[in-house]
Structure formats: structure tokens, C-alpha cells
Design a protein around this motif. Structure first.
Motif, PDB file in Angstrom:
ATOM      1  N   LYS A  81       0.836  -1.216   0.000  1.00 48.56           N
ATOM      2  CA  LYS A  81       0.000   0.000   0.000  1.00 48.56           C
ATOM      3  C   LYS A  81       0.862   1.254   0.000  1.00 48.56           C
ATOM      4  N   GLN A  82       1.903   1.198   0.859  1.00 52.29           N
ATOM      5  CA  GLN A  82       2.758   2.376   0.967  1.00 52.29           C
ATOM      6  C   GLN A  82       3.513   2.601  -0.356  1.00 52.29           C
ATOM      7  N   ARG A  85       1.182   4.252  -2.713  1.00 50.32           N
ATOM      8  CA  ARG A  85       0.988   5.646  -2.315  1.00 50.32           C
ATOM      9  C   ARG A  85       2.162   6.510  -2.785  1.00 50.32           C
ATOM     10  N   THR A  88       2.272   6.908  -6.603  1.00 49.72           N
ATOM     11  CA  THR A  88       1.255   7.859  -7.057  1.00 49.72           C
ATOM     12  C   THR A  88       1.711   9.289  -6.791  1.00 49.72           C
TER      13      THR A  88
END
Ligand code: DAH
Length: 333
Positions: A81-82, A85, A88
Motif C-alpha cells: 500500500k505504501q 501511495r 502515485t
């Protein structure tokens, strides 16, 4: 030191908490990769804890194993997830950095202009092309034959004198007029002929306000059956009226070796008579040199200095202004 199940469980829980915090705080992809190695790598902290599982009882092992797996999955998912993130955010930053601000002031690029000599050449050629003439060109390095002999210059004609002509070391010369192209063109083509020939010419002149060693001419040649001096006059008149408007013009008898009869043409401009070109009926000797039958064909020719025309048109007082690249002068055109 032996590891109690409860102790190991607490350590796993502590590892999870710490790792989740640090992963959430990671601000670069490199940092994230470091953390993956620290916690989940082969020699990482989770593997180290797992190694101590060997000391657990058979009952405890599956339970602690399951907890370990859960911690591993949680951390993997956090890392993933990190990473998404950070990627992005990185893309976003890049897109913002590359944004084109269409409201920013542009780079000033001054407009170029056509040089007054070129625009004068264009005007003259446009007029003659409109009358059915074709644009032709020829060499600036020339032989005596094309520049003089074939144009009926007698061997001792003063124009061949070293004072006017720039000779090359090999005995050839820089053409003194564009009339050389009359010969070259007629040698290559059968009549009828209608050509307009722009080009640079060279003279051994001392440079002053009205003389330049290099300047420009346009040569006109028409050959056909039945052309007369009236055709010459009419053509010149149409041309000069297109060029200067409805100004008085006059023909004065003159002499050129390659025309007979010959004339010079003046226009009345700002109250003064100004000479703008030479012209005449093609001399039969010129036709003889190129193999045209002068019993069948007649022709007329004219030659004009471009600098001269441009100076008259724009009231320019010094020929040297054309060559100095002085923007204050050039920007006026
Ligand atoms: N060649 C001459 C010169 O340079 C100009 C000229 C005169 C050209 C009469 C012609 C002509 O074609 O017929 O001074």
C-alpha cells in the motif's frame, strides 16, 4: 536464553506495531525497500524470531506460526500500500513539474524581413513571369567566350580591359553582366525564348555611394519570329508602369555590342530623369554564335541593375547600405 510462547507472541506484536508505524512513515521508495529487507528479508527481524520457534512445544508451534504468518501478511500488505501511495505521489509531482503554463510570457522572436534587393528582384521577376517569361540562371564564374566574345564584343573592346573585369588565375573571369546567360540559354534551347535572369555580377570598381564591385542585375531576352523594336518598347513600358506607376519614360539611343539598335531607358521620378536599364534588338552576330537563323528570328534584350532600381524606388542615397546589414536600415522594408 529460551523463548516463552507468551514472550515470543509479545515480541511479534511489538515487531508488527513498530514495523507498521515505520512503514507508514517511509517517504521514499528506497526507504521502503530498506524496511522490507529489515523486517521481511531472509536475515530480517521476522526470520530471526521464527528461528527461535524451534524451542516451542508442538502445541504452541502452530498457534505462534499462524500469528507469524498474519504479521507477515499485514506487513507485506502495508508495504504494498505504501509503495502504491509513494508511486502515485511521485507521478503526481512529476506531472505537476512538467505542466506547461500557457499564460507565461513567450520568448520574443523578432520577425525577419525580405532584404530590399530580394524584394526588388521578386517584383521584377513577378512582372515578367506575368508576361510569360521563365526565370533562368547561369554561372558567375565565366569564360571570355560567354561573357564577351559570343556577345559580339570585339577583341579590343574597352570593357574587356583589366579595369572593368575581374579575372581569375586560370584565365576565366567573374561575369561582368548577366548577359552571359543569353548565350548559354540559347545554346541549349530552340526559339521562341522568353527568359528573365537574375544574378550577381562583378566589376573592378572602386566602391563609393553609387558603385559596388559586386551587384545584381536582371537580364531579359525574348526571341521569336517577327519581334520588333515596338515589342521591346511595349514590354519595357508595361514593366516600368508596373514597377513605378504611371511615370513618364523615355528611350535614348545608345550602344551595346550585343544589340542593334540599342537604347537606354530613363524614368522621370521625383522630378528627375533617372536611367534604369539598357536594351536593344539582339545583334545578328549573337544569333550566329548560338546557331539561330537571324533571317527567321529577331529578338530583344534588356538588362537592369537591381541596386539602381531599388535605390530609385526607395530613395536610397548610398549603395553600400544594401550590404552593411544595419538593422536600422533593413527594418524599414
Ligand atoms: N549587359 C549590360 C550591362 O551590364 C546591360 C544590358 C544592356 C543588357 C542592353 C542587355 C541589353 O540585355 O540589351 O551594362
Amino acid at each position: 536464553m529460551t523463548n516463552q510462547p507468551s514472550n515470543l507472541e509479545a515480541q511479534l506484536e511489538a515487531l508488527r506495531q513498530e514495523a507498521q508505524q515505520v512503514i507508514a512513515a517511509a517517504d521514499t521508495l528506497e526507504r521502503l525497500e530498506e524496511l522490507r529487507v529489515v523486517y521481511l528479508g531472509k536475515k530480517g527481524q521476522l526470520s530471526a524470531l521464527l528461528r527461535s520457534m524451534g524451542q516451542l512445544s508442538t502445541e504452541e508451534r502452530p498457534r505462534i506460526g499462524a500469528i507469524t504468518n498474519t504479521v507477515k501478511e499485514v506487513l507485506q500488505s502495508d508495504l504494498e500500500k505504501q509503495r502504491t501511495r509513494l508511486q502515485t505521489a511521485q507521478l503526481q509531482a512529476q506531472l505537476e513539474a512538467e505542466t506547461l503554463d500557457v499564460t507565461m510570457a513567450g520568448v520574443y522572436r523578432p520577425l525577419g524581413r525580405i532584404h530590399p534587393l530580394n524584394s526588388t528582384i521578386d517584383r521584377v521577376l513577378d512582372i515578367f513571369v506575368g508576361l510569360g517569361y521563365t526565370v533562368a540562371e547561369g554561372p558567375e564564374m565565366e569564360t571570355d567566350y560567354y561573357n564577351f566574345e559570343a556577345l559580339n564584343f570585339l577583341p579590343d573592346h574597352p570593357a574587356r580591359d583589366m579595369q572593368d573585369t575581374l579575372y581569375l588565375p586560370d584565365g576565366n573571369l567573374l561575369r561582368t553582366h548577366t548577359s552571359n546567360v543569353q548565350i548559354r540559354y540559347m545554346e541549349e534551347s530552340d526559339p521562341p525564348v522568353r527568359i528573365a535572369v537574375p544574378g550577381r555580377v562583378y566589376r573592378r570598381d572602386t566602391v563609393d555611394a553609387t558603385h559596388s564591385a559586386v551587384f545584381h542585375q536582371i537580364e531579359i531576352l525574348a526571341v521569336d519570329e517577327g519581334l520588333t523594336f515596338t515589342d521591346l518598347k511595349g514590354t519595357i513600358k508595361v514593366f516600368l508602369q508596373e514597377m513605378f506607376g504611371d511615370v513618364p519614360i523615355r528611350f535614348r539611343a545608345s550602344y551595346f555590342p550585343f544589340t542593334e539598335p540599342s537604347a537606354e531607358v530613363d524614368v522621370q521620378w521625383k522630378g528627375r530623369w533617372l536611367e534604369v536599364m539598357g536594351c536593344g534588338m539582339v545583334d545578328p552576330n549573337v544569333f550566329k554564335a548560338v546557331g539561330y537563323d537571324s533571317e527567321v528570328y529577331t529578338g530583344f534584350a534588356a538588362g537592369m541593375g537591381i541596386e539602381r532600381l531599388a535605390m530609385v524606388l526607395h530613395q536610397i542615397d548610398d549603395i553600400r547600405r544594401f550590404y552593411n546589414s544595419d538593422l536600422r536600415f533593413l527594418q524599414q522594408f
